[in-house]
Write a protein that holds these residues in place. Sequence first.
Motif, mmCIF file in Angstrom:
data_model
loop_
_atom_site.group_PDB
_atom_site.id
_atom_site.type_symbol
_atom_site.label_atom_id
_atom_site.label_comp_id
_atom_site.label_asym_id
_atom_site.label_seq_id
_atom_site.Cartn_x
_atom_site.Cartn_y
_atom_site.Cartn_z
ATOM 1 N N ASN A 283 36.621 38.110 40.594
ATOM 2 C CA ASN A 283 37.631 38.919 41.547
ATOM 3 C C ASN A 283 37.594 40.319 41.184
ATOM 4 O O ASN A 283 37.698 40.797 40.049
ATOM 5 C CB ASN A 283 39.171 38.634 41.336
ATOM 6 C CG ASN A 283 39.585 37.020 41.404
ATOM 7 O OD1 ASN A 283 39.023 36.461 42.642
ATOM 8 N ND2 ASN A 283 40.089 36.321 40.738
ATOM 9 N N ILE A 284 37.595 41.305 42.349
ATOM 10 C CA ILE A 284 37.269 42.604 42.090
ATOM 11 C C ILE A 284 38.209 43.479 43.002
ATOM 12 O O ILE A 284 38.631 43.016 44.052
ATOM 13 C CB ILE A 284 35.855 42.932 42.644
ATOM 14 C CG1 ILE A 284 34.717 42.217 42.032
ATOM 15 C CG2 ILE A 284 35.457 44.575 42.569
ATOM 16 C CD1 ILE A 284 34.468 42.585 40.609
ATOM 17 N N GLY A 285 38.882 44.413 42.277
ATOM 18 C CA GLY A 285 39.771 45.446 43.020
ATOM 19 C C GLY A 285 38.961 46.623 43.101
ATOM 20 O O GLY A 285 38.327 47.349 42.090
ATOM 21 N N VAL A 286 38.983 47.412 44.290
ATOM 22 C CA VAL A 286 38.483 48.498 44.520
ATOM 23 C C VAL A 286 39.399 49.592 45.167
ATOM 24 O O VAL A 286 40.191 49.126 45.860
ATOM 25 C CB VAL A 286 37.267 48.063 45.564
ATOM 26 C CG1 VAL A 286 36.433 49.389 45.838
ATOM 27 C CG2 VAL A 286 36.527 47.268 45.313
ATOM 28 N N THR A 324 44.051 50.245 48.562
ATOM 29 C CA THR A 324 42.910 49.809 47.975
ATOM 30 C C THR A 324 42.450 48.398 48.618
ATOM 31 O O THR A 324 43.219 48.073 49.600
ATOM 32 C CB THR A 324 43.447 49.215 46.384
ATOM 33 O OG1 THR A 324 44.503 48.379 46.392
ATOM 34 C CG2 THR A 324 44.005 50.550 45.719
ATOM 35 N N GLY A 325 41.565 47.740 47.992
ATOM 36 C CA GLY A 325 40.937 46.326 48.669
ATOM 37 C C GLY A 325 40.445 45.465 47.621
ATOM 38 O O GLY A 325 40.442 45.955 46.180
ATOM 39 N N SER A 326 40.379 44.393 47.952
ATOM 40 C CA SER A 326 40.054 43.338 46.977
ATOM 41 C C SER A 326 38.894 42.452 47.523
ATOM 42 O O SER A 326 39.092 42.205 48.745
ATOM 43 C CB SER A 326 41.448 42.658 46.504
ATOM 44 O OG SER A 326 42.189 42.001 47.678
ATOM 45 N N ILE A 327 38.146 42.039 46.488
ATOM 46 C CA ILE A 327 37.131 40.990 46.971
ATOM 47 C C ILE A 327 37.156 40.015 45.964
ATOM 48 O O ILE A 327 37.067 40.032 44.996
ATOM 49 C CB ILE A 327 35.645 41.696 46.662
ATOM 50 C CG1 ILE A 327 35.679 42.964 47.743
ATOM 51 C CG2 ILE A 327 34.570 40.874 47.346
ATOM 52 C CD1 ILE A 327 34.301 43.877 47.397
ATOM 53 N N GLN A 328 36.803 38.568 46.483
ATOM 54 C CA GLN A 328 36.804 37.484 45.742
ATOM 55 C C GLN A 328 35.524 36.669 46.017
ATOM 56 O O GLN A 328 35.098 36.599 47.213
ATOM 57 C CB GLN A 328 37.984 36.521 46.193
ATOM 58 C CG GLN A 328 37.914 35.276 45.087
ATOM 59 C CD GLN A 328 39.216 34.669 45.325
ATOM 60 O OE1 GLN A 328 39.378 33.734 46.107
ATOM 61 N NE2 GLN A 328 40.112 34.617 44.115
ATOM 62 N N ALA A 329 34.627 36.698 44.968
ATOM 63 C CA ALA A 329 33.393 36.150 45.316
ATOM 64 C C ALA A 329 33.249 34.721 44.410
ATOM 65 O O ALA A 329 33.698 34.669 43.408
ATOM 66 C CB ALA A 329 32.032 37.033 44.581
ATOM 67 N N GLU A 330 32.345 33.880 45.128
ATOM 68 C CA GLU A 330 32.326 32.580 44.476
ATOM 69 C C GLU A 330 30.883 32.219 44.438
ATOM 70 O O GLU A 330 29.965 32.530 45.041
ATOM 71 C CB GLU A 330 32.719 31.593 45.636
ATOM 72 C CG GLU A 330 34.177 31.662 46.158
ATOM 73 C CD GLU A 330 34.439 30.839 47.524
ATOM 74 O OE1 GLU A 330 34.189 29.683 47.434
ATOM 75 O OE2 GLU A 330 34.697 31.637 48.497
#
Length: 441
Positions: A283-286, A324-330
């Motif tokens: 989980n990444i917050g940008v 802000t934005g958020s990314i969830q990688a699997e």
Amino acid sequence: MQNVVILGSGMAGFGAAYQLHSAGITPVMYDKNAYHGGHTASFRYEAGFLFDIGPHISYTKDPRIQNLFAESVGQQYETLQIYLNNYWNGYWPQHPVQLHLHGLPEDVIVKVIAGFVEEQQAPERPVNNYADWLLASFGQAFAELFPMRYTRKYHTTTADNMTTDWLGPRVYRPNLEEVLRGALSATAPQIHYITHFRYPSQGGFVSYLNKFVPMGNLNLNHKLVTIDPRARLLTFANGHVASYDGLVSSIPLPDLIPMIQGAPQDVLDAVRRLACSTCVVVNIGVNREDLSEGHVTYFYDEDICFTRLGFPHMLAASNAPAGTGSIQAEVYFSNKYKPLTGSPDDWIEPVIQDLRRCGLLRDTDEILCRKAMLLPYANIIFDHERADALKTVHGYLDEIGISYCGRYGDWGYMWTDESFKSGEVAAQRAIGGLNCIAKTA
């Protein structure tokens, strides 16, 4: 009082609780975690970023489930038209790719269409596995360039090692006209099993359980150790011992069976043959919200570590601070085919590096949040051993009166509404068992 116990407090567990509550029974619920929700749980991290455990949206077409979920969040939900896209060798075609070839290299489009036509004109091929189905549906060029690659990343095994009984509407099989339209025009119609979805306005996906939590006597921090099916007793790691008249379990079968006292060797052997992927969720917050056009993106390139990305800030404004934005990688593994080594945290930097390679992250972006989470159980792998092994395991649980439910109890490919309904069915089986006990008492 009828003493029914539910093991697990995810979507299936609360489906069971809802069914029992409707029958006038208040179940006792146990969960090993310090929070309820199972894979439906949501967490808010530093800087105010909220992430669910994996990508969760509700696109059920069942009016009953729609109404239940809407009531659970006080009618406060977002309704969004979903946009799904893909990443393949630097290109970003719309999803599903087979309907949106426009913009890909000309030689790729020609090969795909030629292979599709050739397959349509060839004698019907026997379909013995998922690879056969892909070739028959799309032709060799498309099958090898796209879904076979994705299968290796997502399911951690090859398409020829998988059956087709999980497909349902998940992979769209087009006709020639649809393929040609999608190759010639960038405005080809969107055809997908998901068009619109709902998501809670506040609190993340776990908020859909709000209505159901009071329907059971919920006990957290209770990790099950043993089940004695003869005495109908449960023993927990904290020393607590509980009896039951009816038992509903959403615990993953490979964890459940070894805890049952007296489980036969053939059942223990069978459950070890069941395969499931393991997922490292990063989980990444940008400090920027214009990260992606798509709510979800599928990645075919095998030199990119993640298989799928979700963007939680696009689902509800409350999932991330303003601006802000958020990314969830699997990133997928499996004990059977691709074991995970090292720590989940080891994948944070590779994910960030590959996000930069794809152009989703810029060198000037500030990373405000970075968290890795391990999901030991992610997606059921429908390999050729599954059906026979599952028949043995489920047959044994039926014999000893344990009702199973959910993705990891039924050991199936379930969406949210299917998991909830699975819990309802399991609860009904448990009620039937109680009636049998009453008749013989």
